[in-house]
Design an enzyme around this catalytic site. Structure first.
Site, PDB file in Angstrom:
ATOM      1  N   LYS A 102      50.479  16.000  73.662  1.00 23.98           N
ATOM      2  CA  LYS A 102      51.390  14.859  73.482  1.00 23.98           C
ATOM      3  C   LYS A 102      52.229  14.768  74.751  1.00 23.98           C
ATOM      4  O   LYS A 102      52.381  15.743  75.473  1.00 23.98           O
ATOM      5  CB  LYS A 102      52.332  15.124  72.301  1.00 23.98           C
ATOM      6  CG  LYS A 102      51.649  15.237  70.957  1.00 23.98           C
ATOM      7  CD  LYS A 102      52.217  14.181  70.007  1.00 23.98           C
ATOM      8  CE  LYS A 102      51.629  14.285  68.628  1.00 23.98           C
ATOM      9  NZ  LYS A 102      52.349  15.245  67.802  1.00 23.98           N
ATOM     10  N   HIS A 141      58.284  14.075  76.618  1.00 18.33           N
ATOM     11  CA  HIS A 141      59.095  12.857  76.615  1.00 18.33           C
ATOM     12  C   HIS A 141      60.563  13.119  76.954  1.00 18.33           C
ATOM     13  O   HIS A 141      60.965  14.251  77.217  1.00 18.33           O
ATOM     14  CB  HIS A 141      58.928  12.097  75.299  1.00 18.33           C
ATOM     15  CG  HIS A 141      59.349  12.882  74.099  1.00 18.33           C
ATOM     16  ND1 HIS A 141      60.659  13.213  73.863  1.00 18.33           N
ATOM     17  CD2 HIS A 141      58.624  13.409  73.082  1.00 18.33           C
ATOM     18  CE1 HIS A 141      60.722  13.896  72.748  1.00 18.33           C
ATOM     19  NE2 HIS A 141      59.510  14.042  72.251  1.00 18.33           N
ATOM     20  N   HIS A 166      62.453  15.901  75.268  1.00 13.01           N
ATOM     21  CA  HIS A 166      62.156  17.249  75.751  1.00 13.01           C
ATOM     22  C   HIS A 166      62.883  17.534  77.067  1.00 13.01           C
ATOM     23  O   HIS A 166      63.227  18.667  77.360  1.00 13.01           O
ATOM     24  CB  HIS A 166      60.652  17.452  75.932  1.00 13.01           C
ATOM     25  CG  HIS A 166      59.918  17.490  74.621  1.00 13.01           C
ATOM     26  ND1 HIS A 166      58.834  16.695  74.361  1.00 13.01           N
ATOM     27  CD2 HIS A 166      60.139  18.209  73.503  1.00 13.01           C
ATOM     28  CE1 HIS A 166      58.415  16.930  73.122  1.00 13.01           C
ATOM     29  NE2 HIS A 166      59.191  17.845  72.582  1.00 13.01           N
TER      30      HIS A 166
HETATM   31  N1  ARG Z   1      57.943  21.421  69.556  1.00 14.25           N
HETATM   32  C1  ARG Z   1      59.107  21.031  68.839  1.00 14.25           C
HETATM   33  C2  ARG Z   1      59.353  19.546  69.017  1.00 14.25           C
HETATM   34  O1  ARG Z   1      58.901  18.949  69.962  1.00 14.25           O
HETATM   35  C3  ARG Z   1      60.338  21.785  69.287  1.00 14.25           C
HETATM   36  C4  ARG Z   1      60.288  23.279  69.041  1.00 14.25           C
HETATM   37  C5  ARG Z   1      61.638  23.892  69.099  1.00 14.25           C
HETATM   38  N2  ARG Z   1      61.649  25.317  68.899  1.00 14.25           N
HETATM   39  C6  ARG Z   1      61.487  25.931  67.725  1.00 14.25           C
HETATM   40  N3  ARG Z   1      61.505  27.242  67.720  1.00 14.25           N
HETATM   41  N4  ARG Z   1      61.304  25.274  66.618  1.00 14.25           N
HETATM   42  O2  ARG Z   1      60.031  18.946  68.198  1.00 14.25           O
END
Ligand code: ARG
Length: 563
Positions: free
Chosen positions: A124, A127, A130
């Site tokens: 993905k 964005h 992030h």
């Molecule tokens: N990949 C997730 C997202 O884009 C964020 C992960 C954050 N870290 C965690 N330990 N949950 O929403």
């Protein structure tokens, strides 16, 4: 010299209160006629059985005054006016002798802090949200390390889950391999969106996706290879962004890393009597705490995001014995982390108290609306490139002769975006506006970087002065205001760390830049007849540049020597 410490020591000689408590009580008064530091005497009234005003009068008479012009009682406050010459010399000389380590300390020594940040999802786009997590996390990492903590930066990649079954299914049916080679994430996104469109017409695709995910979970060869391919193609693109931003991670253990570590956690939850059935799913009930249940296993037996976060917390505790475990994730996941932390607490893990969700707001654009479902997303890399190109145009207009134009445009263009993210309270939404962000005036990255370059250009033209100058000559309001700010650098870092809020440091850097510009516009350095005053101002200029550089570095922005 640390004036707060000196004041605390002087006060502690006169009253019975420990140094730390006194130091915490010391305030910075809002106006300069109230002194440079103030100590409120209310808290002592009870213990000393005296009125606060009487205490402040008595203290003002008896306290040691070395290093201060005067110490004055004003109502219940004891106000300290520092000896300006002494304060200026201490501050400027300290900055210039410590240079790039000015503001650092060892207070965090021996303490491990885990910072989970950035954490984009494989296949993905990376964005704008992030990027928010990336720059906040990076800045916390840098500030905490600067103060001696041992930080572990973890990129908890979203690289596991049922969506990968769907992606494998979509890949087999519709992937254009040439497009995949050319622009992997765009092609993966295209087929993923197509999967959802097609599955609306043909629901059997969903079952096919689940079948592929099961195969992936069981470690079957073909599916694992495809997953690996998606992962490494995505990482190459993510790395481009991290390189541009100068961000580093100590670990890329994402969700997939916990695939074989979840059974143990589920067993533990079960043993502790917390696992209950609910509509076929296995959950931890959080009704008592006014929260929906934390789902551990879905009705089809699949684990989810939350299960992996529980396993990750356990793993981090065992591996790093953390002092703090920080998650830099958007505020749309507030409930998720509350559920995770509560579940850990119910499992009897004291370390749940050390887990902290550092949340942040949304990113909006003044000129466009986005919908991820339609595949209509802004790719961060494109956005960064746009920022660099626009900065290039501005530089070509303002300073066409500049050396290394491309490098400068990259540093300033990227810095402008980072600065925009870190300039306001992180919970606030950000509205993206190019004109505002790239302006050389106002509270922007380019403004601060320009201020630094301006200071360096003065020092290049006039030459730095090596040696201790007569700082008692720096008498103006602007000069002393600037020196006081320089002295407050470490305090700004400490406050930013305490609130896990990098914008506190960013605002501080903006203040320094503003006051430096005021000083520079009002006071001559160049054609000064008074050599001694010139030397003192050059030293002050050099110290201000150094602190701007150190500060920007801690929020992840590089300086340029000329722009
Ligand atoms: N990949 C997730 C997202 O884009 C964020 C992960 C954050 N870290 C965690 N330990 N949950 O929403």
């Amino acid at each position: 010299m640390d004036y707060k410490k000196l004041i605390a020591k002087n006060i502690s000689e006169k009253i019975e209160l420990d140094l730390e408590t006194i130091e915490k009580l010391i305030e910075i008064p809002p106006k300069s006629d109230m002194g440079d530091y103030a100590f409120p005497c209310f808290t002592l009234a009870k213990a000393l059985r005296k009125a606060p005003n009487a205490i402040s009068i008595e203290l003002a008479e008896n306290i040691a005054k070395e290093g201060f012009e005067k110490v004055e009682a004003q109502g219940p406050y004891l106000n300290f006016f520092v000896d300006k010459a002494c304060f200026s010399k201490d501050t400027i000389e300290e900055v210039l002798s410590k240079k790039e380590i000015y503001g650092s300390s060892k207070i965090g020594e021996g303490k491990n802090i885990v910072i989970d940040f950035s954490s984009p999802n494989i296949a993905k786009p990376f964005h704008v949200g992030h990027l928010f997590s990336t720059v906040i996390g990076n800045s916390l990492y840098k500030m905490l390390s600067f103060e001696g903590y041992n930080c572990i930066g973890i990129n908890h990649l979203g690289d596991w889950g049922t969506q990968f079954g769907k992606l494998i299914c979509a890949y087999k049916r519709w992937c254009d391999l040439t497009a995949l080679e050319k622009d992997p994430i765009k092609e993966l996104l295209r087929i993923y969106v197509k999967f959802h469109d097609e599955a609306e017409k043909d629901p059997s695709l969903e079952a096919e996706g689940r079948m592929y995910f099961k195969k992936l979970e069981d470690g079957e060869k073909e599916e694992t290879e495809l997953w690996n391919k998606f992962r490494s193609l995505s990482l190459i693109e993510f790395e481009n962004v991290y390189k541009l931003l100068g961000v580093h991670f100590d670990s890329f253990s994402g969700e997939s890393f916990y695939n074989d570590k979840m059974d143990e956690v589920i067993e533990e939850i079960d043993k502790k009597g917390l696992l209950v059935e609910s509509n076929g799913a296995k959950v931890v009930s959080l009704e008592e705490y006014n929260m929906p249940p934390c789902i551990i296993k879905k009705s089809d037996g699949a684990t989810i995001y939350a299960t992996r976060d529980l396993a990750a917390a356990e793993y981090r505790n065992k591996t790093y014995d953390f002092y703090k475990n920080i998650y830099v994730v958007g505020s749309d996941q507030i409930l998720h982390f509350k559920q995770i932390f509560k579940t850990l607490e119910l499992m009897g893990h004291d370390y749940a108290q050390k887990c902290k969700h550092v949340s942040f707001g949304l990113v909006r654009f003044s000129d466009r609306k986005l919908s991820t479902r339609k595949g209509d997303v802004i790719f961060l890399e494109d956005l960064l490139k746009e920022s660099i190109d626009k900065t290039s145009e501005i530089i070509n207009e303002k300073n066409p002769q500049l050396k290394d134009k491309e490098k400068v445009a990259t540093t300033v263009g990227v810095g402008a975006m980072v600065f925009t993210y870190l300039k306001n309270n992180r919970e606030k939404d950000i509205v993206f506006d190019w004109n505002e962000m790239l302006s050389f005036e106002g509270e922007t990255g380019p403004y601060v970087q320009y201020t630094y370059a301006r200071a360096k250009s003065i020092l290049r033209k006039l030459g730095t002065f090596e040696g201790v100058a007569d700082y008692s000559l720096l008498k103006s309001e602007e000069e002393f205001e600037l020196i006081k700010l320089l002295e407050g650098f470490q305090n700004a870092i400490f406050m930013a760390i305490e609130k896990l809020e990098p914008s506190i440091l960013t605002r501080y850097i903006i203040d320094i830049a503003k006051v430096f510009n005021k000083f520079y516009n009002l006071h001559r350095i160049k054609s000064l007849e008074d050599e001694n005053l010139k030397k003192a101002r050059l030293r002050l200029t050099e110290a201000a540049a150094q602190v701007i550089k150190n500060g920007l570095d801690l929020i992840g922005i590089e300086v340029v020597e000329e722009m």
